[in-house]
Structures are given as structure tokens and as C-alpha cells.
Enzyme design. Structure first.
Site, short mmCIF file in Angstrom:
data_model
loop_
_atom_site.label_atom_id
_atom_site.label_comp_id
_atom_site.label_asym_id
_atom_site.label_seq_id
_atom_site.Cartn_x
_atom_site.Cartn_y
_atom_site.Cartn_z
N ASP A 1 0.86 -1.19 0.00
CA ASP A 1 0.00 0.00 0.00
C ASP A 1 0.90 1.23 0.00
O ASP A 1 2.13 1.11 -0.07
CB ASP A 1 -0.98 -0.02 1.19
CG ASP A 1 -2.32 0.61 0.82
OD1 ASP A 1 -2.32 1.77 0.37
OD2 ASP A 1 -3.36 -0.05 0.97
N TYR B 1 -15.89 -4.41 8.78
CA TYR B 1 -14.55 -3.79 8.83
C TYR B 1 -14.16 -3.72 10.31
O TYR B 1 -14.70 -2.93 11.08
CB TYR B 1 -14.58 -2.40 8.20
CG TYR B 1 -14.20 -2.39 6.73
CD1 TYR B 1 -14.54 -3.47 5.90
CD2 TYR B 1 -13.51 -1.33 6.16
CE1 TYR B 1 -14.19 -3.46 4.56
CE2 TYR B 1 -13.16 -1.32 4.81
CZ TYR B 1 -13.50 -2.40 4.02
OH TYR B 1 -13.17 -2.41 2.69
N HIS C 1 -2.77 3.19 -4.81
CA HIS C 1 -2.22 2.72 -3.52
C HIS C 1 -0.78 2.22 -3.68
O HIS C 1 -0.38 1.25 -3.05
CB HIS C 1 -3.10 1.60 -2.93
CG HIS C 1 -4.39 2.09 -2.32
ND1 HIS C 1 -4.45 2.64 -1.07
CD2 HIS C 1 -5.65 2.13 -2.81
CE1 HIS C 1 -5.71 2.99 -0.79
NE2 HIS C 1 -6.46 2.70 -1.84
N GLU D 1 -10.07 2.59 -5.10
CA GLU D 1 -9.75 3.98 -4.74
C GLU D 1 -8.60 4.56 -5.57
O GLU D 1 -7.58 4.98 -5.02
CB GLU D 1 -9.39 4.05 -3.25
CG GLU D 1 -10.51 3.58 -2.34
CD GLU D 1 -10.13 3.65 -0.87
OE1 GLU D 1 -10.96 4.13 -0.08
OE2 GLU D 1 -9.02 3.21 -0.50
N TRP E 1 -7.94 -3.56 8.52
CA TRP E 1 -7.04 -2.50 8.05
C TRP E 1 -6.29 -1.98 9.27
O TRP E 1 -6.90 -1.75 10.32
CB TRP E 1 -7.84 -1.37 7.39
CG TRP E 1 -8.61 -1.83 6.18
CD1 TRP E 1 -9.96 -2.04 6.10
CD2 TRP E 1 -8.09 -2.14 4.88
NE1 TRP E 1 -10.30 -2.46 4.84
CE2 TRP E 1 -9.18 -2.53 4.07
CE3 TRP E 1 -6.80 -2.11 4.33
CZ2 TRP E 1 -9.02 -2.90 2.74
CZ3 TRP E 1 -6.66 -2.49 2.99
CH2 TRP E 1 -7.75 -2.87 2.22
N THR E 2 -4.98 -1.79 9.15
CA THR E 2 -4.18 -1.62 10.37
C THR E 2 -3.61 -0.21 10.58
O THR E 2 -2.62 -0.05 11.28
CB THR E 2 -3.02 -2.63 10.38
OG1 THR E 2 -2.23 -2.44 9.19
CG2 THR E 2 -3.51 -4.06 10.44
C1 ACM Z 1 -11.03 -0.70 0.64
O1 ACM Z 1 -11.48 -0.58 1.78
N1 ACM Z 1 -10.42 0.33 0.05
C2 ACM Z 1 -11.15 -1.93 -0.10
#
Ligand code: ACM
Length: 535
Positions: free
Chosen positions: A177, A392, A248, A311, A442-443
Site C-alpha cells: 500500500d 470492517y 495505492h 480507490e 485495516w491496520t
Molecule cells: C477498501 O477498503 N479500500 C477496499
């Protein structure tokens, strides 16, 4: 006094439990019989129970535990576990089914049986019962973002062990990323010598503009990743790699500036918003992607390779003077998909790739509420439901001001339990394209395994039940969790969030968040998904 079958409290909940009389007591004399095809499962069981109980399950014909393959009678991941005073039989529709049965067997023992060393002398009683079980969904995934914060290999292996306890079977590794490139590619050494390191990190969410100046980084060698893949495979978990392209990629562009549409300011240190780190539409960038995917395919046997696709801002392509920047996302995805297919794998991408017309056979990760899942299924694609407003796990799990770095919408344990991968809007034929569900970790706000434990557990227990067992009664689940399963997490050394809220040392007053209202996030996603909803 030995436990009886009223003490059975397995997570995720098995489909059927028929109580029996009495119990089988495991002892150093207990033997283990299995066909050669189940040698791996037998070795796992010996390791797991031997260490904690001192019963090492020698091979032999004596009374004890028998593992049986029975593909004719049982669903592929299903199992039938039968316990009497005389012994235990674990029968599975496949090796994966037997392994699932062994996870249940382990939960029939006292919680101390989940420790890595012996703390008790027993008796190691297994209540008599018959359990018949099979998963409701084939894809029971967790995405782990090892890019925003590097997670050391030993923590990834531990994460895999905890997934296996909960019969989760797909580990989607988000390897790259803007904030870090964690995947060694020999032909492009600066990806890890430069792209795996950043000078500092944002602390808390972006509204507050707080930064530390502590360097952060790390990456996995090819051997590390092969080890993770093999370790997961022994536990019937597929590791699906993600290289997030063509956006990303600020870390990659920091390492090789000529790959980028526009210059970037080093490996990114902030969270949120969209980075200008986007690949330029050049032959060099395509060569880079091909080399990376060659290495991905050399290391990961997964049938799916995730190319990200989420994104991607058009601004950098506009800034470089491209005549048709709007077309470039679809063009890039087409090129990347062709590379994945040419390497004999199936394409996996986030739901944004539907906008350019994803190739037939693509698997979509539907993440923008249910819109992506619905659009993908209606377009004839297989899809995994990953909705941010439901699963999430970086999103806050309580409304209390002490909740550490509260971001996103409120997703309590009960909310996660209520997750249904298949949106009710789908027809039966469309619903059949939903392979299952996937929780995302997601960290940005999790800089260690301890933080991941806190955010993931016990919510992953609820998620596992949603995807393995299907709809259930939350109060009954919570009862099982409190009466039996939290003690297992304690024995496993999981620093889960207490149901009443964080321990004082789990709060993060130094890293403030930005809680969102559900209605606001849903309105935002409705706007963002116009192109894939065809409105
Ligand atoms: C994402 O949360 N951008 C897949």
C-alpha cells in the site's frame, strides 16, 4: 466430576449436537488411527493435544481416536464427530472436514487443552455426543493489512492458528500500500530496501494531524511467505495475496519514481484521503506489474490473485497530461487481469473494478456496503461480501469515549454477529454467486499483534459463526462466549476486548479517532457507487 454433554459450547456453533451418556477420558495410553491421507491432520492433533495434556496419541490399534475420510456420505468441508466412553471417531468429507472436526474436538476438552504447555493433570474428559456439522459458506475469509503496519511473521503464524480455531479458511494478505511495500521482488530490490520503510506515522485519524517521528518498516522474504503459505495450508487455510494496483502504490513509486504518474514525497506517513501514488500508463509500469505477478505466482499457490483496483484517483493521470484519464483505470485492470489469467490464476479485485467491466471469471470483493456485492452478482461475477458497514474490524466496537482510536461506523459484537453475506435484494441465482464473507483488518490504527487481538477478538468469533453456522440467536452466542469461549481465548493468549469495554492499558488517548454516523457513511457510499450501480 466429569463434564457431561450439557457443557458443550462450541464456537462456531455446530449444525447439530446430539448429547450422549458419559465421557471419553483422554490418557497417555490413548492411540490414534488414521489413513495415510490424514497424516498431516494427525500430526497437527498430536502437536496440539500432546503439548497441553501430555497425551501424545501414539499410533496404534488400541482404544482411542480414529480419523476417517468419508467423501461419499459427508459434504466436502463437513464432519461427523462421535464420542462414546470407548473412544472418538472424527469422520470428514475431506481432510478439511476432518480438520474442522478436530477443532471442535479440541473445544470439547477443558480450556487448558488449548495452551501450549501442560498446566493441569486432567482428567481430559470429552463428553459423549454426536456432532454433525458443515459450513454454510465456502469462503470464510479475513483480510489482514500488513502494509499500513508491518506484522512480524511470528504474529502472522499466530493469527493463522487463531483463524483455524474458528474454522476460517481464507487469509487475504494485503501486502502493499502507500505506506509500505512488504513483498520481496528480486528484480526490483528497492521495493523493499526503500519502499518497506517510512520515516514516521500519523497517530490517530487524519482530522488531528498528529505524527510521530518513529521510523517504521519491515517486509517478508520469499522464504517467509512460503512458510506462511505452508503453515496455513496445513491448517486448511488458503493465503490469497493482494498487490494493490494501479493506485495505492506510493511506496513503490517512492522506490522507483519513474513508475509513477506524478512525483511522490517518499513512502506515505499519513492515513486516509487518496495518495497521488498511481502507476503511469507506460511499458515500464506494465513490465513492473508482470515481474511482481511472476513472483506472486511463484510463491502463492492460491487459485486467486488480488490486484486491488480500489480507490484510484484520476488526478495524477490528468496532471501528467494524459488525453483520456477516465479510461485508464479500466485499461490498467484489463492489462493486469490478462497477466493474472495468463499465469493460470483467477482475478480477484475490489468492487471498483466493475466500473471498467471486469473480465468474465473475476471474483469481486464487494466492500462498499452491499452495493458492490449486489452489482457483482447481477453482472454474473462470483463475489465475496466484505461490506465496510458490516465487517470492517478497524471500525469502532463501542460508543464509549475510551474506545481506542474510534473510526468508522459502530460495529459491536452483536452487529458482526448479524452479518449476512448474501444481500436480501438478490435472486436465488444471483445469491449463488456469493461465495461467502470476509472480515477486513485495516491496520492504520493497529501497530502490533496486541492491537489486532483487541480489534479482532471476540468479533472474529461472531464473524466465524455468521459465515460457518449462519443466522443464530445473539444472546445464546454471547452466553456460549462468556461461559466457555473467552476462557479458550485466555488459554490461547488472546488479548481480546472485554465485553464491557477496554482495559485501561488498551485505551489510546494519544491517538484520537473520528467516529462516523452510519447514515452519513451510507450516503457517501451511495454516491461513490453510482457508476457500478448504473445510476
Ligand atoms: C477498501 O477498503 N479500500 C477496499
Amino acid at each position: 466430576m466429569l463434564p457431561d454433554s450439557s457443557s458443550i459450547a462450541v464456537v462456531p456453533r455446530p449444525a447439530r449436537v446430539l448429547p450422549g451418556e458419559g465421557a471419553y477420558v483422554l490418557s497417555p495410553a490413548t492411540g490414534l488411527i488414521h489413513p495415510p491421507e490424514l497424516a498431516g491432520e494427525a500430526a497437527w492433533l498430536r502437536g496440539a493435544l500432546g503439548a497441553s495434556t501430555g497425551c501424545f496419541l501414539a499410533s496404534g490399534d488400541g482404544p482411542g481416536i480414529e480419523l476417517v475420510l468419508d467423501a461419499d456420505a459427508l459434504p466436502v468441508e463437513g464432519y461427523r464427530l462421535a464420542v462414546t466412553a470407548a473412544g472418538v471417531e472424527v469422520r470428514g468429507g475431506s481432510a478439511a472436514g476432518v480438520f474442522a472436526g478436530l477443532q471442535t474436538l479440541r473445544q470439547l476438552l477443558p480450556a487448558d487443552a488449548l495452551r501450549r504447555g501442560a498446566v493441569a493433570a486432567g482428567p481430559w474428559a470429552i463428553p459423549a455426543c454426536v456432532i454433525e456439522d458443515a459450513p454454510v459458506h465456502a469462503w470464510r475469509g479475513v483480510m489482514l493489512d500488513v502494509a499500513r503496519h508491518f506484522l512480524p511473521k511470528h504474529e502472522v503464524l499466530r493469527f493463522v492458528d487463531l483463524m483455524a480455531v474458528h474454522r476460517l479458511n481464507v487469509l487475504h494478505l494485503h501486502l502493499t500500500d502507500d505506506q509500505g511495500w512488504r513483498f520481496e521482488v528480486p528484480a526490483w530490490p528497492r521495493l523493499t530496501s526503500v519502499g518497506a520503510w517510512r520515516t514516521g506515522s500519523m497517530r490517530g485519524s487524519r482530522q488531528h494531524e498528529i505524527f510521530d517521528d518513529r521510523p517504521h518498516g519491515g517486509f517478508y522474504t520469499g522464504a517467509d511467505l512460503r512458510e506462511i503459505v505452508a503453515y496455513a495450508a496445513e491448517r486448511h487455510i488458503t493465503v490469497v495475496p493482494e498487490i494493490d494496483l494501479p493506485g495505492h502504490v506510493q511506496a513503490a513509486v517512492a522506490a522507483y519514481p519513474s513508475l509513477g504518474a506524478v512525483p511522490v514525497d517518499g513512502v506515505r506517513t499519513r492515513w486516509g484521503g487518496l495518495s497521488d501514488g498511481v502507476l503511469a500508463p507506460t511499458d515500464e509500469a506494465l513490465r513492473f506489474c508482470a515481474d511482481v505477478l511472476d513472483q506472486v505466482c511463484a510463491i502463492f499457490p492460491s487459485p486467486y490473485v488480488c490486484i486491488g483496483g480500489d480507490e484510484v484517483p484520476k488526478g495524477p493521470w490528468q496532471a501528467m497530461g494524459h488525453p483520456d484519464p477516465a479510461s485508464l483505470q479500466g485499461w490498467f485492470i484489463g492489462e493486469l487481469a490478462a497477466m493474472v489469467i495468463a499465469r493460470g490464476r483467477r482475478v480477484f479485485g475490489w468492487d471498483e473494478i466493475l466500473a471498467g467491466g471486469a473480465p468474465a471469471g473475476t471474483l469481486i470483493g464487494g466492500w462498499r456496503a452491499d452495493h458492490g456485492t449486489i452489482a457483482a452478482a447481477r453482472a454474473g461475477h462470483d463475489v465475496v461480501a466484505c461490506p465496510d458497514t458490516s465487517v470492517y474490524l478497524d471500525y469502532r466496537q463501542g460508543d464509549h469515549p475510551d474506545e481506542p482510536t474510534p473510526v468508522g461506523v459502530l460495529l459491536t459484537l452483536a452487529d458482526i454477529y448479524a452479518f449476512r453475506p448474501v444481500p436480501s435484494e438478490l435472486t436465488e441465482a444471483e445469491a449463488a454467486r456469493v461465495l461467502g464473507g470476509q472480515a477486513q483488518i485495516w491496520t492504520e490504527f493497529m501497530d502490533s499483534g496486541r492491537r489486532i487481538d483487541y480489534m479482532a477478538y471476540p468479533r472474529l468469533c461472531a464473524f466465524a459463526e455468521a459465515v460457518w453456522s449462519g443466522p443464530g440467536d445473539y444472546a445464546e452466542f454471547e452466553g456460549r462466549l462468556v461461559s466457555a469461549h473467552l476462557a479458550r481465548l485466555d488459554a490461547l493468549g488472546v488479548e481480546y476486548r472485554p465485553l464491557a469495554g477496554p482495559h485501561p492499558w488498551q485505551t489510546r488517548p494519544d491517538a484520537p479517532g473520528w467516529p462516523r454516523e452510519r447514515a452519513d457513511r451510507e450516503a457517501e457510499l451511495l454516491e461513490l457507487t453510482k457508476d457500478i450501480r448504473g445510476v
